[in-house]
Write a protein that holds these residues in place. Structure first.
Motif, mmCIF file in Angstrom:
data_model
loop_
_atom_site.group_PDB
_atom_site.id
_atom_site.type_symbol
_atom_site.label_atom_id
_atom_site.label_comp_id
_atom_site.label_asym_id
_atom_site.label_seq_id
_atom_site.Cartn_x
_atom_site.Cartn_y
_atom_site.Cartn_z
ATOM 1 N N PHE A 24 0.822 -1.206 0.000
ATOM 2 C CA PHE A 24 0.000 0.000 0.000
ATOM 3 C C PHE A 24 0.856 1.256 0.000
ATOM 4 C CE2 PHE A 24 -2.833 3.289 1.656
ATOM 5 C CZ PHE A 24 -3.983 3.052 0.930
ATOM 6 N N GLN A 25 0.604 2.134 -0.942
ATOM 7 C CA GLN A 25 1.303 3.411 -1.047
ATOM 8 C C GLN A 25 0.570 4.409 -0.154
ATOM 9 O OE1 GLN A 25 4.024 3.642 -3.375
ATOM 10 N NE2 GLN A 25 3.691 1.429 -3.531
ATOM 11 N N ARG A 62 -8.898 10.350 -1.359
ATOM 12 C CA ARG A 62 -7.640 11.087 -1.370
ATOM 13 C C ARG A 62 -7.550 12.121 -2.489
ATOM 14 N NH1 ARG A 62 -6.785 6.073 1.051
ATOM 15 N NH2 ARG A 62 -6.993 5.188 -1.039
ATOM 16 N N ASP A 122 -6.706 12.223 -8.532
ATOM 17 C CA ASP A 122 -6.730 11.203 -7.473
ATOM 18 C C ASP A 122 -5.300 11.016 -6.982
ATOM 19 O OD1 ASP A 122 -7.739 9.360 -5.688
ATOM 20 O OD2 ASP A 122 -8.511 7.987 -7.199
ATOM 21 N N ASP A 123 -5.152 10.300 -5.872
ATOM 22 C CA ASP A 123 -3.776 10.097 -5.387
ATOM 23 C C ASP A 123 -3.032 9.064 -6.210
ATOM 24 O OD1 ASP A 123 -5.369 7.999 -4.345
ATOM 25 O OD2 ASP A 123 -4.030 7.710 -2.639
ATOM 26 N N LEU A 124 -3.744 8.027 -6.679
ATOM 27 C CA LEU A 124 -3.043 6.884 -7.251
ATOM 28 C C LEU A 124 -3.884 6.206 -8.313
ATOM 29 C CD1 LEU A 124 -1.061 4.217 -5.328
ATOM 30 C CD2 LEU A 124 -3.031 3.444 -6.638
ATOM 31 N N ALA A 126 -4.198 2.545 -10.069
ATOM 32 C CA ALA A 126 -3.787 1.133 -10.026
ATOM 33 C C ALA A 126 -4.277 0.489 -11.323
ATOM 34 C CB ALA A 126 -4.328 0.480 -8.768
ATOM 35 N N THR A 127 -5.463 -0.130 -11.306
ATOM 36 C CA THR A 127 -5.991 -0.760 -12.535
ATOM 37 C C THR A 127 -6.607 0.250 -13.496
ATOM 38 O OG1 THR A 127 -8.224 -1.081 -11.657
ATOM 39 C CG2 THR A 127 -6.599 -2.822 -11.216
ATOM 40 N N GLY A 128 -6.872 1.454 -13.024
ATOM 41 C CA GLY A 128 -7.485 2.480 -13.866
ATOM 42 C C GLY A 128 -9.010 2.430 -13.885
ATOM 43 N N GLY A 129 -9.592 1.477 -13.165
ATOM 44 C CA GLY A 129 -11.057 1.343 -13.168
ATOM 45 C C GLY A 129 -11.779 2.571 -12.630
ATOM 46 N N THR A 130 -11.245 3.139 -11.565
ATOM 47 C CA THR A 130 -11.890 4.304 -10.952
ATOM 48 C C THR A 130 -11.835 5.507 -11.896
ATOM 49 O OG1 THR A 130 -11.057 3.485 -8.829
ATOM 50 C CG2 THR A 130 -11.973 5.706 -8.863
HETATM 51 P P1 5GP Z 1 -7.896 1.595 -9.522
HETATM 52 O O1 5GP Z 1 -9.340 1.899 -9.755
HETATM 53 O O2 5GP Z 1 -6.987 2.365 -10.435
HETATM 54 O O3 5GP Z 1 -7.615 0.109 -9.546
HETATM 55 O O4 5GP Z 1 -7.560 2.008 -8.030
HETATM 56 C C1 5GP Z 1 -7.305 3.344 -7.700
HETATM 57 C C2 5GP Z 1 -8.071 3.743 -6.474
HETATM 58 O O5 5GP Z 1 -7.757 2.893 -5.392
HETATM 59 C C3 5GP Z 1 -7.701 5.145 -6.079
HETATM 60 O O6 5GP Z 1 -8.864 5.869 -5.684
HETATM 61 C C4 5GP Z 1 -6.729 4.966 -4.920
HETATM 62 O O7 5GP Z 1 -6.909 5.948 -3.922
HETATM 63 C C5 5GP Z 1 -7.016 3.575 -4.391
HETATM 64 N N1 5GP Z 1 -5.784 2.792 -4.170
HETATM 65 C C6 5GP Z 1 -5.498 1.562 -4.647
HETATM 66 N N2 5GP Z 1 -4.299 1.135 -4.233
HETATM 67 C C7 5GP Z 1 -3.788 2.108 -3.464
HETATM 68 C C8 5GP Z 1 -2.539 2.290 -2.752
HETATM 69 O O8 5GP Z 1 -1.630 1.454 -2.740
HETATM 70 N N3 5GP Z 1 -2.388 3.455 -2.093
HETATM 71 C C9 5GP Z 1 -3.345 4.416 -2.104
HETATM 72 N N4 5GP Z 1 -3.098 5.552 -1.419
HETATM 73 N N5 5GP Z 1 -4.510 4.291 -2.757
HETATM 74 C C10 5GP Z 1 -4.740 3.158 -3.440
#
Ligand code: 5GP
Length: 175
Positions: A24-25, A62, A122-124, A126-130
């Protein structure tokens, strides 16, 4: 840019949170370092100040930390994109898939207008789904999504590929 290494080293990595195998970041340690926090905001402001941005759309939770100071500095409005059932007014929502099941983000009807130019923060990624869901939500109401902006990218998860032709600006890549 010599501000990037300081930002990168201020982010703490916590193994096995929220479940085993996840690194976790943690950006709360970046917030404890005022110089690193300021540099983070400044880098985004420098990028967007002359791009005629009307809207900074921040993703819960975040994106609510980084989005508002950017919006204030560039003279844009801030629009929260929230988890379901948090916003009190009429909402439009967009679903996205998780590893198990689905989730949703919501935005108030009337918060943005067709033709407005937006950056999603957003802060981060990951998969880009959000971010993919946030782009769809804003585009459904006629907003021009100029770019997505995150502090951290996890390039191994190839989230960038889920943003189609949208550009993604990140400060730190983490392996
Ligand atoms: P995604 O939809 O790109 O898979 O996930 C991104 C969302 O999950 C972001 O809103 C982010 O805040 C949260 N997230 C997923 N993994 C981490 C992590 O390692 N650190 C933080 N700070 N947020 C994460």
């Amino acid at each position: 840019d010599d501000r990037i290494p300081r930002i990168s080293s201020s982010i703490r990595v916590i193994p096995d949170f929220p479940k085993p195998g996840i690194m976790f970041q943690d950006i709360t340690t970046l917030l404890l370092d005022p110089a690193a926090f300021k540099d983070t905001i400044d880098l985004f402001v420098e990028r967007y100040k002359d791009k005629k941005i009307d809207v900074v759309a921040g993703i819960e939770a975040r994106g609510f930390i980084f989005g508002p100071p950017i919006a204030l500095a560039i003279g844009a409005k801030f629009v929260p994109m929230r988890k379901p059932k948090k916003l009190p007014g009429e909402v439009i929502s967009e679903e996205y898939s998780l590893e198990y099941g689905t989730d949703k983000i919501e935005m108030h009807v009337g918060a943005v207008q067709p033709g407005e130019r937006a950056v999603i923060v957003d802060d981060l990624i990951a998969t880009g789904g959000t971010l993919n869901a946030a782009i769809r939500l804003l585009e459904r109401v006629g907003v021009d999504v100029v770019e997505c902006a995150c502090v951290i990218e996890l390039p191994e998860l190839k989230g960038r590929d889920r943003l189609g032709d949208k550009s993604l600006f990140v400060l730190v890549s983490s392996t």
